[in-house]
Design an enzyme around this catalytic site. Sequence first.
Site, PDB file in Angstrom:
ATOM      1  N   GLY B 108       0.928  -1.178  -0.237  1.00  0.00           N
ATOM      2  CA  GLY B 108       0.044   0.114   0.054  1.00  0.00           C
ATOM      3  C   GLY B 108       0.876   1.294   0.022  1.00  0.00           C
ATOM      4  N   ASP B 131       5.148  -9.980   5.342  1.00  0.00           N
ATOM      5  CA  ASP B 131       4.391 -10.971   4.447  1.00  0.00           C
ATOM      6  C   ASP B 131       5.161 -11.318   3.204  1.00  0.00           C
ATOM      7  OD1 ASP B 131       2.066 -11.096   6.101  1.00  0.00           O
ATOM      8  OD2 ASP B 131       1.293  -9.395   5.277  1.00  0.00           O
ATOM      9  N   ARG B 175      -2.437 -12.882   5.102  1.00  0.00           N
ATOM     10  CA  ARG B 175      -3.814 -12.953   4.402  1.00  0.00           C
ATOM     11  C   ARG B 175      -3.871 -13.143   2.960  1.00  0.00           C
ATOM     12  NH1 ARG B 175      -4.216  -8.345   7.221  1.00  0.00           N
ATOM     13  NH2 ARG B 175      -4.002  -7.187   5.100  1.00  0.00           N
ATOM     14  N   HIS B 280       0.676 -11.822  16.776  1.00  0.00           N
ATOM     15  CA  HIS B 280       1.616 -10.497  16.607  1.00  0.00           C
ATOM     16  C   HIS B 280       2.975 -10.980  17.196  1.00  0.00           C
ATOM     17  CE1 HIS B 280      -2.196  -8.464  16.444  1.00  0.00           C
ATOM     18  NE2 HIS B 280      -1.616  -7.650  15.790  1.00  0.00           N
TER      19      HIS B 280
END
Lengths: 350, 350, 350, 350
Positions: B108, B131, B175, B280
Amino acid sequence: MRIGVLCSGGDSPGMNAAIRGAVLRGVDVHGFEMLGFMDGWRGFHDGEYLPLDRLAVRGLSPRGGVILGTSRVPPFPGGRGTPEALRSVAERFRALGLDGLLLIGGNGTQTVARMLSDAGMPVIGLPKTIDNDLDGTDYTFGFDTAVSIAAEAIDRLRTTGESHRRCMVLEVMGRDAGWIALHAGMAGGAQLTLVPEFPETIEQISEWVLSVRDRGRSSLVVVAEGFRLAGSEAGAVGTQVTREGHDGFGRPRLGGVAEVLAPLIEEHAGVETRATVLGHVQRGGPPTAFDRVLATRTGIAAADAVARGQWGMMAGLRGDRIELVPFVEAVGRLKTVPAARYAEARRNFG
Amino acid sequence: MRIGVLCSGGDSPGMNAAIRGAVLRGVDVHGFEMLGFMDGWRGFHDGEYLPLDRLAVRGLSPRGGVILGTSRVPPFPGGRGTPEALRSVAERFRALGLDGLLLIGGNGTQTVARMLSDAGMPVIGLPKTIDNDLDGTDYTFGFDTAVSIAAEAIDRLRTTGESHRRCMVLEVMGRDAGWIALHAGMAGGAQLTLVPEFPETIEQISEWVLSVRDRGRSSLVVVAEGFRLAGSEAGAVGTQVTREGHDGFGRPRLGGVAEVLAPLIEEHAGVETRATVLGHVQRGGPPTAFDRVLATRTGIAAADAVARGQWGMMAGLRGDRIELVPFVEAVGRLKTVPAARYAEARRNFG
Amino acid sequence: MRIGVLCSGGDSPGMNAAIRGAVLRGVDVHGFEMLGFMDGWRGFHDGEYLPLDRLAVRGLSPRGGVILGTSRVPPFPGGRGTPEALRSVAERFRALGLDGLLLIGGNGTQTVARMLSDAGMPVIGLPKTIDNDLDGTDYTFGFDTAVSIAAEAIDRLRTTGESHRRCMVLEVMGRDAGWIALHAGMAGGAQLTLVPEFPETIEQISEWVLSVRDRGRSSLVVVAEGFRLAGSEAGAVGTQVTREGHDGFGRPRLGGVAEVLAPLIEEHAGVETRATVLGHVQRGGPPTAFDRVLATRTGIAAADAVARGQWGMMAGLRGDRIELVPFVEAVGRLKTVPAARYAEARRNFG
Amino acid sequence: MRIGVLCSGGDSPGMNAAIRGAVLRGVDVHGFEMLGFMDGWRGFHDGEYLPLDRLAVRGLSPRGGVILGTSRVPPFPGGRGTPEALRSVAERFRALGLDGLLLIGGNGTQTVARMLSDAGMPVIGLPKTIDNDLDGTDYTFGFDTAVSIAAEAIDRLRTTGESHRRCMVLEVMGRDAGWIALHAGMAGGAQLTLVPEFPETIEQISEWVLSVRDRGRSSLVVVAEGFRLAGSEAGAVGTQVTREGHDGFGRPRLGGVAEVLAPLIEEHAGVETRATVLGHVQRGGPPTAFDRVLATRTGIAAADAVARGQWGMMAGLRGDRIELVPFVEAVGRLKTVPAARYAEARRNFG
């Protein structure tokens, strides 16, 4: 197909994972019969081997060392790769009924792999060395583990160094190439990094140590075992360090470069200095996740290369892929630290 | 030159090392004035920043988290990069007296970086995300640390799983892309690896778990949080997992995919099964040596790019080099696990 | 009340946690004003100290080393605790406006604490040393961390030792007491453990190494730095190792007992042998959870003792409680490894 | 003498080391024949066991889990220790030709050990549980490892919590006793520690979280799985957590106390909050050096007790010694966190 696996040279974290990767892929997917020679070329010459099936490699990924053992026994009876010696190896190859051989080793072993391949033997190379000095691959497995252990030692030495306002000198492995020192020093934020490729004078080193003290900090110096002093004290560091970590008489050497460098720094900079030689701790124990993945993928790629008959290649890391590299591109040259990388790490201004 | 540094998105081990690398290089070698915005775009909008000099980044390499803070506050007032919004950011840029901005973030953030760059602002991107789903770089810093933590969890779960003859399911982050599961599973020798890219049926999963039990072992299943079941039970896993680890109402979600999958495996395979959601823990604490080196080098390369005026680029890892990659090549596409990599890891026959 | 904190002697993981425990309890619960002297007695003599409030000790629990610094600067101007010297310390005590002093240190420091206490100064002792050679407490903080680091080194050396069929000798700290060797050796399953308290002959050691080889294994020998050989080779090990890790001329010594022992084993047993000297790595870095808890509780107990006016005591661990022990019971005697404990660990039959 | 070894209940790091210690001492020093029952009481009833000689326990000290397996299969056919059931166990004892039995387990298992002993069977207890809730011993092996893992998780969560200015809630094991939370919280410097022994209201918790935020920090809350809220929200936390980590229907429970507590804190304190449930990771993997030493010494002491015929005792840690404690003193009572210990850790003012 009957495929042999052989490890040669110093052990390197990830060797077990590489064997496991090659065996699970070779036996389960490609249907090979696989066997591992004990203690490197000794097992090859003596015909001592371990059948390698799924059960033999169970749970091996996190385990340091190598189940087959490794040694520096030379591949060639007389120690040199003469045509006659090569013929003798080829004969043994046939006598063992081998259709191919996976050679796990560093620069020396991959050079041998190339000679065997040139002499017509079906060989695949798997590059391993904690020193990372092998061309044809971005990184060799074992290197990341050695760097991690050295970086952790730096983290530890830093706190005790700062508590006592001492300069701490950490000697790490690297006779000819300073990769471990370079990466561990950068990871640990070492104030000075000294590598075999770039000699420095004791005056320069002392000046840096003093400038660190003037900023209110304690110096952490990481030095590769093959580092040599430049200038007037050049003789002081270097003579005691000889090949294989032995003195000239084949006995383990007493003391390393750090133990010579520390008193010189103390003398020139007037800062209390202590030396630590990390030694064999760097090459043992469970591999990092990075090395386990790299080694496993290298083993898988080697088994696939066998299945496709792509002999005479080394399975190297290129970016995020394992690629087969012709031996001619991979061996012979030592991969050393380039000047631009050293410039980034030589002196840490922090 | 006055250069800003801004972190956006979830934190990733190595962010401090990247800032330190950029500052030591930028301030000491290139003579920049540097400043870091607090809490991402919030600090940019509010004009809250930390002067970044040598002292500010001292000892940062081994430290997890990020001294500047990070947040998901959007860069654009209204949340969308309209021409008007871009003009408003450009104005703020000028008001802050910036000659350049280093943007540390994931997909992003790099997309935003590209928009700013296209709108004429001097921006350099530093890719970070645990990720590893960013194109234009072999690996992002933070990923290796996350994989290491997940692999250690697998090592731990395996011993308790085998003592109790249980199937253990470990949920790791990911995800949209299964990289952490893929690498941690391979490093830990997981029997099954489940990733978002490749749905599997509960029947297939149960069959594998049973075949592992038939060989006398206990299954270790590593599953990425974004994994979805195929087939009749498809609805069972997936609906509860939504963006940002929240339920649809912005509250932390209760339970993850592992907690849905475990009872399904127990039901279908008849094997006692336990779930663990690592959460986390994966993104905190000291970075691995690999990530510290990668992040430091990324920071150095970004500072050098500024000095050369190479704006509009992202500092990516290519093999063993940091290279500048035009934003157009780096952003927009999510880097997912390719089929060949998944085939190597999906099921472990060991 | 105005309470000073002073660390003396070698640093030990947990010192920061102890300071934090004492300060949070002393300042927040008891309302003390607290201050920490820099670099041990140097800061006391020079009046250089750090105000210790909540902010000063924030986040200290996991941090190795000690924020105050420590040194071997003697408490008494002339180095001896003459009545005159004690008066001079007492004067300084008054001049600094101290109502009490917490002394964090090992045997030497606690002996000083007793002298000050006997001379009427309000003092509480906090026992720390990685060597664990202090009476009056079950364990000293720092010891568990040193043992953990040494045990991890054994785990690492074992895999490389077995891959090369070598005998590995690991030297750990312990000049007068073999506690680190004893516990690390037991934790790591060392084949032989050699401690200062119990000399062994090289013939006995070699016989054990050979018997291990005859069972198909490689020996891991852990040796405390203060170990001495018995018998004919007694002179070979010992002379080079002197107080403070220096040679007789005040320069860091080159080589330790392991580096003398390894070639002797190689010579007598005919087994390839390698030495590693773990050195300062043992005393650095984050303390173990055990040491953090022990140190924190020791600090809390010391602050409570101050509040109750229980001067002249040392805060020792007794079972699962921290108890105040009169100095007379705690100092003077060195706690060494008893014969029964050595008998359990000397030789590992596994 | 023919001595059986049996592990019962949840696994605990150090069980392998305890077995190894007992076997090396029992077989090599005392000349016992030893055998280990597979999967706890199942193996005892089915007569399935592993001969335990030196080779069987080689290299076990650092290995997590337990080679024999463990289970919650009850010792008594009907599940209750009726006179008839005890006679049936005694008969099996004789049929197996046992001269003694070492029982490795927690509170439940040691209670059974006492019943067998009272019924005349020669039994020695070895206390193990990660929960540390056993009387008659300072610490149980497995506890230090669990605390270490939890403390490392706190260290990791803290950095990500502070980067995002979030409150992080970590749930650790401890249904009835809060020892893991107490020690891990103190080691990690948790702001709040919540244990089953001392309920707190959500209002109190939120007030603390806010006061931490007011000092510019992020809260780290460690909560034992058995913690219950006091006051109006008492029903919110607690009902979902049932014995054995299952819901009332024998399926693994979805979510733990942390996942209920986190949204309540977010709601009451208005601070973004995230939950992590550490789960089974706490009980797996290599034991800490502390636990390896404690377990090995416990095993040695148990073998020595057998040799001396000291039946009906448990080998407990008392200070720095292993002592034999009559079952009557060791079992029945749960060792919980006393108020004074909780007061030190409940709220961290740092």
